[in-house]
Design an enzyme around this catalytic site. Structure first.
Site, PDB file in Angstrom:
ATOM      1  N   GLU A 127      10.647  -9.271  -4.506  1.00  9.64           N
ATOM      2  CA  GLU A 127      10.424 -10.266  -5.229  1.00  9.64           C
ATOM      3  C   GLU A 127      11.515 -11.221  -5.514  1.00  9.64           C
ATOM      4  O   GLU A 127      11.687 -11.851  -6.591  1.00  9.64           O
ATOM      5  CB  GLU A 127       9.932  -9.880  -6.696  1.00  9.64           C
ATOM      6  CG  GLU A 127       9.153  -8.644  -6.700  1.00  9.64           C
ATOM      7  CD  GLU A 127       8.488  -8.162  -8.000  1.00  9.64           C
ATOM      8  OE1 GLU A 127       9.392  -8.375  -9.031  1.00  9.64           O
ATOM      9  OE2 GLU A 127       7.585  -7.497  -8.100  1.00  9.64           O
ATOM     10  N   ASN A 169       9.720  -7.552   0.314  1.00  9.13           N
ATOM     11  CA  ASN A 169       8.400  -7.222  -0.335  1.00  9.13           C
ATOM     12  C   ASN A 169       8.360  -7.988  -1.573  1.00  9.13           C
ATOM     13  O   ASN A 169       9.118  -8.367  -2.323  1.00  9.13           O
ATOM     14  CB  ASN A 169       8.928  -5.550  -1.051  1.00  9.13           C
ATOM     15  CG  ASN A 169       7.619  -4.931  -1.488  1.00  9.13           C
ATOM     16  OD1 ASN A 169       6.542  -4.977  -0.761  1.00  9.13           O
ATOM     17  ND2 ASN A 169       7.534  -4.546  -2.603  1.00  9.13           N
ATOM     18  N   HIS A 206      -1.218  -6.786  -5.603  1.00 10.45           N
ATOM     19  CA  HIS A 206      -1.669  -6.409  -7.053  1.00 10.45           C
ATOM     20  C   HIS A 206      -2.484  -7.555  -7.228  1.00 10.45           C
ATOM     21  O   HIS A 206      -2.461  -8.590  -7.473  1.00 10.45           O
ATOM     22  CB  HIS A 206      -0.687  -6.636  -7.891  1.00 10.45           C
ATOM     23  CG  HIS A 206       0.458  -5.563  -7.811  1.00 10.45           C
ATOM     24  ND1 HIS A 206       0.323  -4.189  -8.265  1.00 10.45           N
ATOM     25  CD2 HIS A 206       1.743  -5.614  -7.673  1.00 10.45           C
ATOM     26  CE1 HIS A 206       1.478  -3.403  -8.078  1.00 10.45           C
ATOM     27  NE2 HIS A 206       2.465  -4.457  -7.553  1.00 10.45           N
ATOM     28  N   GLU A 235       1.815  -1.928  -2.683  1.00  9.89           N
ATOM     29  CA  GLU A 235       1.523  -1.577  -3.924  1.00  9.89           C
ATOM     30  C   GLU A 235       0.009  -1.953  -4.322  1.00  9.89           C
ATOM     31  O   GLU A 235      -0.076  -2.350  -5.429  1.00  9.89           O
ATOM     32  CB  GLU A 235       2.595  -2.350  -4.831  1.00  9.89           C
ATOM     33  CG  GLU A 235       3.957  -2.242  -4.384  1.00  9.89           C
ATOM     34  CD  GLU A 235       4.887  -2.705  -5.507  1.00  9.89           C
ATOM     35  OE1 GLU A 235       4.791  -3.177  -6.501  1.00  9.89           O
ATOM     36  OE2 GLU A 235       6.228  -2.855  -5.126  1.00  9.89           O
ATOM     37  N   ASP A 237      -3.556  -2.489  -5.694  1.00 10.60           N
ATOM     38  CA  ASP A 237      -4.401  -2.051  -6.990  1.00 10.60           C
ATOM     39  C   ASP A 237      -4.883  -3.159  -7.262  1.00 10.60           C
ATOM     40  O   ASP A 237      -4.824  -4.346  -6.936  1.00 10.60           O
ATOM     41  CB  ASP A 237      -3.522  -1.645  -8.116  1.00 10.60           C
ATOM     42  CG  ASP A 237      -2.421  -2.417  -8.753  1.00 10.60           C
ATOM     43  OD1 ASP A 237      -2.628  -3.651  -8.506  1.00 10.60           O
ATOM     44  OD2 ASP A 237      -1.669  -1.857  -9.645  1.00 10.60           O
TER      45      ASP A 237
HETATM   46  C1  XIL Z   1       6.411  -1.040 -12.193  1.00 11.46           C
HETATM   47  C2  XIL Z   1       6.195   0.305 -12.378  1.00 11.46           C
HETATM   48  O1  XIL Z   1       4.822   0.534 -12.053  1.00 11.46           O
HETATM   49  C3  XIL Z   1       6.225   0.530 -13.653  1.00 11.46           C
HETATM   50  O2  XIL Z   1       6.096   1.869 -14.311  1.00 11.46           O
HETATM   51  C4  XIL Z   1       7.539  -0.029 -14.191  1.00 11.46           C
HETATM   52  O3  XIL Z   1       7.522   0.041 -15.657  1.00 11.46           O
HETATM   53  C5  XIL Z   1       7.821  -1.448 -13.882  1.00 11.46           C
HETATM   54  O4  XIL Z   1       7.599  -1.671 -12.635  1.00 11.46           O
HETATM   55  N1  XIL Z   1       6.285  -4.775  -8.380  1.00 11.46           N
HETATM   56  C6  XIL Z   1       6.901  -3.703  -8.053  1.00 11.46           C
HETATM   57  C7  XIL Z   1       7.182  -2.437  -8.738  1.00 11.46           C
HETATM   58  O5  XIL Z   1       7.851  -3.923  -7.082  1.00 11.46           O
HETATM   59  O6  XIL Z   1       8.436  -1.692  -8.407  1.00 11.46           O
HETATM   60  C8  XIL Z   1       6.685  -2.383 -10.286  1.00 11.46           C
HETATM   61  O7  XIL Z   1       6.257  -1.454 -10.632  1.00 11.46           O
HETATM   62  C9  XIL Z   1       5.199  -3.340  -9.996  1.00 11.46           C
HETATM   63  C10 XIL Z   1       5.372  -4.722  -9.694  1.00 11.46           C
END
Ligand code: XIL
Length: 298
Positions: A127, A169, A206, A235, A237
């Protein structure tokens, strides 16, 4: 095939999930996770605050819980994540300049040494690009150490564990026309041209009403792949878990040979960091329609 992992393996891919160490005692959770997935990402346990709570003092207790569960069950592990503006321990948040730069290097070396030879791919930098229309870097303490911090992180990582694939990422780099996507694309192209070691790009994916799935996602995947890197959906969802959108994402990955794996960010809706969004493939013990559509697409 009757599970996500086995179905993904039919085309040489993997299907992973985020795992939380605190849920490994929940047998309903581990039963689904062990049955369905063949790649594991620690949801929080390998992040900077977890692994180096005090400067120079590493703690792998919870990271190893996730790692050992995965390996004992025959699964590979993605490492997440070594350099990030978020979830930094307090000591790191208060550092700047060359001290912070050195602390970043030491952190990468310390964590990668512990897992050396045992991680499929590391999210080396997470990020680092800004949201919005500029396409530039996110302002952060790491960015303030100099624009070269990302390539320094990747060069450090390559030396620390030459066996691990090294990924950049990020989120909201799924829509090909977004300035943020183009900013990351230009960085990866530059890295490949100059020989900065990078092997993969992680698209967090996401998806929600504010950053919805766009059908140009396949163009994003193929465009990154054409730079000579693997692409992984890291990741996934989807708010509401539309079966159609889950199938589209799966088909987009399968359409690109170098898109070699998909990870969903949790097992059941109740495990999601966005639980109100019901964005995952399981509800309790039950497979949701999105599960069936992903399995059919793989
Ligand atoms: C999130 C986790 O799912 C949570 O449990 C935590 O509180 C915050 O981080 N991008 C990422 C992940 O790269 O590491 C994040 O995970 C979600 C967004």
């Amino acid at each position: 095939a009757s599970t996500l992992g086995a179905a993904a393996q039919q085309s040489g891919r993997y299907f992973g999930t985020a795992i939380a160490s605190g849920k490994l005692g929940d047998s309903a959770y581990t039963t689904i996770a062990n049955r369905e997935f063949d790649m594991v990402t620690a949801e929080n346990e390998m992040k900077i605050d977890a692994t180096e709570p005090n400067r120079g003092q590493f703690n792998f207790t919870n990271g190893d819980r996730v790692f050992n569960w995965a390996r004992q069950n025959g699964k590979r592990v993605r490492g997440h994540t070594l350099a990030w503006h978020s979830q930094q321990p307090g000591w790191m948040q208060s550092l700047s300049g060359s001290t912070l730069r050195q602390a970043m290097i030491d952190h990468i070396n310390g964590v990668m040494a512990h897992y050396r030879g045992n991680i499929y791919a590391w999210d080396v930098v997470n990020e680092a690009f800004a949201d919005g229309g500029g396409g530039g870097r996110r302002s952060s303490n790491l960015q303030s150490t100099g624009n070269d911090w990302i390539e320094v992180a990747f060069r450090t990582a390559r030396t620390a564990d030459p066996a691990a694939k090294l990924c950049y990422n990020d989120y909201n780099i799924d829509n090909w026309t977004a300035a943020k996507t183009q900013g990351v694309y230009n960085m990866v192209r530059d890295f490949k041209q100059r020989g900065v070691p990078i092997d993969c790009v992680g698209l967090q994916a996401h998806f929600n009403s504010g950053s919805p799935y766009n059908s140009n996602f396949r163009t994003t995947i193929s465009s990154f792949a054409a730079l000579g890197v693997d692409v992984q959906i890291t990741e996934l969802d989807i708010q509401g878990a539309s079966a159609q959108t889950y199938a589209a994402v799966t088909n987009d990955c399968l359409a690109v040979p170098r898109c070699n794996g998909i990870t969903v960010w949790g097992v059941r809706d109740q495990d999601s960091w966005r639980s109100g969004d019901t964005p995952l493939l399981f509800s309790g013990n039950n497979k949701k329609p999105a599960y069936d559509s992903v399995l059919a697409a793989l």
